[in-house]
Scaffold this active site. Structure first.
Site: not given
Ligand SMILES: Cc1cc2nc3c(=O)[nH]c(=O)nc-3n(C[C@H](O)[C@H](O)[C@H](O)COP(=O)(O)OP(=O)(O)OC[C@H]3O[C@@H](n4cnc5c(N)ncnc54)[C@H](O)[C@@H]3O)c2cc1C
Ligand code: SF4
Lengths: 739, 331
Positions: A242, A632-633, A706
């Site tokens: 992160f 890529n759902p 993000e």
């Protein structure tokens, strides 16, 4: 591009390795004769080490050495050698450099022993006498002395446009407010760790927790005066980062130092408490003043940002750009000042500046919409920006209207009564709130290599990272799609400095950047394969150009007559058993810079607030995202879900508490630093609206790492207002603020 | 972690012998609190006496018609025990409001009472803390005290006792059975924990040579009207800012007996029998509950960040009593 793999919900190709524990992280690579280091951190926030006594620690059997500023080896001289790829302007912190203490929990010694437990015990025996100097960590009282940095790391405000002061003064409807965002720490699951393997010739293999191995390699070679050939950096899996892994952290420096001195492999792993001893999302206060016409047209906007930084580096992030991206306004004035404190330098954390800036912007806009008596969606539609006013550029694509439409429909927004406190259920006040947001969709330069072996299998590689976002999976899909072969025939390699160069995994640009390089490398392979296919005896493709064929199902066939085909295996058999290898470097197309490139999101939230007790439950969230083409759902949805969950934390829980008497962050473990638990998360729906973008990159995909977080906290804060009539401008919104 | 020796006790007498054999000895049960504190050097026992094999792991009927919870019964087994659930649902609810399933599977009933405060400073050996190191000062009073006490504090310490279970036990008037060098004694739960005074390093009235063997629940369990209300900063896996164990015995609309214990506000579960008695013979109304609430926070003192707890405690008491009242009495 025809899509067989791209756009298909695909399980993570590394999923099995992860759930079975076979995936290895930086602190898990075991080598013979490994020694363990444990860091001693400063108890004070500012001053000097008068005396450091390691004798008791050294007496313990199995303790090899305790490194301090007194016995450390000589250092490479120049400041710039300690600058990593993500360093803000200033002078980077150097562990064990001298006896000066610049922040609480500063690493001041490393105890190295035969086992981790011994090292930890030895560390506890190091006695330190300090000479303390007065520290100042109080953000609020230092806002007055905030300054404009000579150089911004990021987020330098644009020059004002229009006549902001006059426009504000004459606007019939105005609001102003101060919005405060707490300090937060990243707290990935995996603690920061480095395993440094020392070889007899002095060369190192470094397993590091990092969001880009090239940064570790550069840092180690520069700081220790080594050559790239002497330092191989490997980081195949990262247990979340992160942003905390954008910069090499001090455990790396200390592990390398110890390994070189002891001529032995060394591992240093930080504890959860120590995860609070380096960069964090800076505490930020934003002063907004907005003016609008009676009809709800935004006439003036002023945003003054005050954000925490250390005394040795000027950290800044993109807090002020969002108004110019998200709202049409002719009169705008922006400023961004830094508040210097005795803390470690802040560090990019998921949507740095966006999470902070959009929170305040969207709460302020909600206040303005209320003052105007306008529905928040209607207000945003009325002030919809058709270009990025910071740079005066059109958007490469922007389907935000569609996000409002689909999100509102799914949520049932049209049933909303504008009036606060208008919905109630037992003790609970119900509130509906919304906010929108954006995040940059950038592409950088990267390289990738594609190799097809005689068995028809493809290996693609690039020195990028997978911080849990799904890089392995998505790159595998892109490669498989380009060559028309099954996913199982593709292996993607990353996280190794010996692979083709790639930038840090950050800024939601990996799919765009590395994906483009992967596709280009595979495109080159297509050319080679077609040539080989044409050499096959009686090849039906002899006359065909690349445009006339498709790669699908392991075959190269004519678009016009699909039965005319040559299999990839047959083509490869023309290559004398050799592999085909193509390495390319791809960079953004020139026309990109003519456009503002952003992903967009609209988030709708329902909260239930106990009227007497102030407890908040986020019962429903709908987030509609315009993120270009979705590769890529499944992994895409995970990113947005994760962003929503984190947004709940930002709004209601996350807050690293500074004790100004001690100059120390006090809630340094996961019992005391709260992030959402399952019981805090209820219905969450993710919608991807269709968005075509031929400018962002050849894939048409925008990053999604993000965008999912940015609009969640303000939507919650706005929903809390709708529920209670109370405007909380300081995060996190805990129950005491609603009593 | 400091080096220590380890032994496993085979009966209660042996456990007491072992724990007195060396200064700095400690019992270890589930270890969910002690081990955490040992890792960060807050607890530094020189000798650990493992009591997990003692035969104190059953729940039995008492002669007085109550239940005896062995000290080593886990929090999970207690909460899900059929008789506990039926006769003392307040206790089950309180336990299940605490920690996580994994922790409750390890944590014991005896250990739960002896868990230590969650004050931030107590956990950080680089900061002054009178409870951890007597005489060093209290960092929390002028520092960050959002989670800390508003009642029964002293100038030396404002820590809270973090247990949920103990709050319910205080409301139920449970007693604690302990055995030491001088044999067995019984301590009412309400007198088990102490106020910090000028010795905040001592949490309870248990003597160093004593082991908890059981917790006794009296016959009356208030199974018809009760509430455990826990207010915290997230929905699970967080300690109480304020919690209330409330129980009512009502005849028609008239209160025969009321119990109220507060958690998260003091160095011990907070109960004021005189305030409970305000309800005796009175109608169970919001107004009367409000009076009890006011009486509970008499003399409460905030330290800045935790000022809100005074108001929150009052509202929580009223809510908990209303909820208890409104329960469908079981036939
Ligand atoms: C992350 C986390 C969250 C938690 N959340 C909550 C919560 O929300 N609410 C809550 O109530 N609790 C919570 N707990 C605390 C948990 O309930 C206690 O840690 C547990 O009950 C302690 O029991 P144990 O058997 O593990 O004790 P141990 O850790 O083994 O011992 C604790 C202390 O008791 C002493 N001891 C143990 N048994 C005896 C005995 N029979 N006689 C004399 N001395 C004894 C030990 O010497 C030690 O000093 C949480 C704990 C953690 C780690
Ligand atoms: S409140 Fe008690 S436990 Fe907390 S710092 Fe003060 S003395 Fe220590």
């Amino acid at each position: 591009m025809k899509t067989n793999e791209i756009g298909k919900p695909t399980n993570r190709v590394d999923g099995r390795l992860k759930v079975t524990g076979e995936a290895k992280y930086a602190g898990e690579f075991n080598v013979p004769n490994l020694a363990y280091g444990f860091v001693v951190n400063s108890a004070i926030a500012k001053g000097k080490i008068k005396k450091i006594d390691t004798s008791k620690a050294l007496e313990v059997e199995g303790v090899l050495e305790v490194f301090t500023h007194e016995n450390r080896p000589g250092y490479v001289w120049f400041d710039k050698n300690y600058k990593d790829m993500d360093a803000p302007p200033g002078s980077p912190f150097r562990p064990l450099y001298d006896n000066e203490i610049k922040f609480s929990m500063q690493p001041i010694a490393l105890a190295v022993a035969e086992t981790f437990e011994l090292a930890r015990y030895a560390a506890s025996l190091v006695r330190i006498e300090y000479e303390t100097s007065p520290h100042d960590t109080d953000f609020e009282t230092n806002i007055e002395s905030a300054y404009v940095p000579e150089e911004y790391k990021s987020g330098e405000p644009s020059e004002p446009w229009g006549q902001p002061d006059q426009a504000l003064a004459s606007a019939p409807v105005q609001i102003e407010g101060d919005y405060t965002h707490s300090s937060q720490h990243h707290n990935p699951m995996e603690m920061h760790a480095s395993t440094v393997v020392w070889k007899d010739d002095g060369k190192l293999t470094v397993y590091d927790k990092i969001q880009g191995v090239m940064n570790t390699q550069q840092y180690v070679t520069h700081a220790f005066g080594m050559q790239p050939e002497e330092v191989q950096v490997i980081s195949p899996f990262v247990g979340g980062a992160f942003g905390s892994g954008l910069r090499p952290q001090y455990q790396l420096f200390l592990a390398v130092l110890a390994a070189r001195e002891l001529k032995r492999s060394v591992r240093v792993t930080l504890t959860r408490q120590q995860m609070f001893s380096f960069g964090h999302r800076p505490k930020t206060m934003q002063r907004f003043a907005l003016g609008a016409s009676k009809e709800g047209k935004l006439e003036a906007l002023k945003q003054d940002v005050f954000a925490e930084t250390s005394r040795f580096e000027n950290y800044s992030e993109d807090v002020v750009i969002w108004a110019g991206v998200l709202y049409k306004c002719g009169n705008v004035k922006l400023s961004h000042k830094l508040v210097e404190l005795d803390v470690y330098t802040p560090l990019d954390m998921r949507a740095p500046g966006g999470t902070t800036g959009i929170f305040a912007l969207e709460c302020a806009m909600d206040e303005l919409a209320y003052k105007l008596g306008m529905d928040p969606v209607e207000f945003r539609l009325k002030n919809y920006s058709e270009k990025d006013q910071n740079e005066d550029k059109p958007f490469s694509s922007k389907e935000l209207r569609e996000c409002y439409r689909q999100g509102a429909e799914k949520f049932g927004w049209e049933k909303r009564n504008l009036e606060p406190r208008s919905m109630k259920e037992g003790h609970n006040l119900i509130g509906w709130g919304m906010a929108h947001g954006a995040w940059e969709a950038n592409q950088a330069q990267a390289s990738a290599k594609a190799v097809v072996t005689s068995d028809g299998k493809l290996t693609v590689s690039s020195a990028t990272a997978d911080i849990g976002t799904g890089t392995y999976t998505v790159m595998t899909q892109i490669a498989a799609e380009t060559l028309g072969i099954p996913l199982d025939d593709v292996t993607f390699k990353l996280g190794d400095s010996s692979l083709p160069d790639a930038p840090l995994e950050g800024g939601s640009k990996t799919v765009s950047t590395v994906g483009t390089a992967v596709k280009s490398a595979c495109d080159k392979v297509r050319e080679r394969l077609l040539k080989l296919a044409q050499q096959v005896k009686d090849s039906p493709l002899v006359e065909a150009s690349l445009e006339q064929v498709i790669f699908e199902g392991g075959q190269i066939s004519l678009k016009s007559e699909s039965s005319k085909a040559v299999s990839i295996m047959a083509a490869m058999s023309q290559n004398q058993g050799k592999a085909i290898e193509e390495e390319v470097s791809s960079k953004p197309a020139d026309n990109q810079s003519d456009y503002a490139r952003y992903a967009h999101v609209a988030t709708f939230v329902e909260v239930k607030v106990d009227e007497d007790l102030g407890t908040i439950k986020v019962t429903r969230v709908v987030s509609a995202v315009a993120g270009g083409r979705i590769i890529n759902p499944k992994t895409a949805r995970s990113q947005i879900l994760g962003g929503v969950v984190w947004g709940i934390g930002v709004a209601m829980e996350e807050d690293t508490v500074m004790d100004n008497n001690l100059g120390r962050f006090m809630n340094h473990d996961l019992d005391k630093y709260h992030i959402p638990v399952n019981a805090d998360v209820h219905d969450v729906e993710v919608i991807f609206v269709e968005e075509k973008d031929e400018i962002v990159n050849p894939l048409g995909a925008k990053g999604l790492g993000e965008i999912g977080i940015v609009s969640v906290a303000p939507a919650i804060a706005n929903a809390v207002f709708h529920a209670t009539g109370k405007r909380v401008r300081e995060l996190p919104i805990t129950l005491d603020k609603l009593l | 972690m400091k080096n220590f020796t380890y032994t496993r006790a085979n009966d209660v007498a042996n456990a007491v012998d072992e724990v007195t054999s060396e200064k700095g000895s400690k019992f270890i049960a589930g270890g969910t609190n002690l081990l955490d504190l040992m890792k960060i050097q807050v607890e530094r026992p020189s000798h650990l006496v493992d009591i997990t094999r003692l035969a104190l792991d059953t729940i039995e009927e008492t002669a007085e018609g109550g239940l005896r919870l062995g000290a080593l019964v886990t929090n999970a087994d207690t909460a899900y025990h059929e008789e506990v659930g039926k006769r003392y649902p307040l206790l089950s609810h309180a336990i299940l409001a605490g920690a996580t399933a994994q922790l409750r599977n390890m944590a014991t009933d005896g250990g739960n009472l002896l868990q230590r405060t969650r004050c931030y400073y107590f956990y950080d050996t680089d900061t002054p803390c009178n409870k951890r190191e007597p005489g060093t000062g209290c960092s929390a009073i002028k520092g960050y005290n959002r989670d800390l006490a508003i009642l029964g504090t002293s100038e030396h310490c404002i820590a809270t006792h973090p247990s949920d279970m103990a709050v319910a036990l205080a409301a139920l008037e449970a007693t604690v059975r302990v055995t030491g060098k001088n044999g067995e004694r019984i301590i009412p739960l309400f007198e088990f924990h102490r106020l910090p005074g000028d010795t905040p390093n001592i949490d309870t009235n248990l003597k160093p040579d004593e082991i908890i063997t059981a917790i006794d629940l009296p016959a009356k369990g208030f199974a018809d009207r009760y509430t455990y209300l826990k207010l915290r900063d997230r929905a699970s896996y967080a300690f109480a800012l304020v919690s209330v164990a409330a129980a009512l015995d009502i005849d028609g609309d008239t209160v025969k007996e009321a119990r109220v214990a507060l958690g998260g506000v003091a160095h011990k579960p907070w109960r004021i029998p005189e305030a409970e008695a305000l309800l005796k013979g009175k109608p169970a109304t919001r107004e009367n509950f409000q009076k009890v609430a006011e009486a509970y926070v008499q003399g409460a003192k905030g330290y800045g960040h935790n000022d809100f707890k005074i108001e929150l405690a009052k509202r929580a008491i009223v809510r908990a009593l209303l909820q208890a009242k409104e329960m469908e009495a079981r036939s």
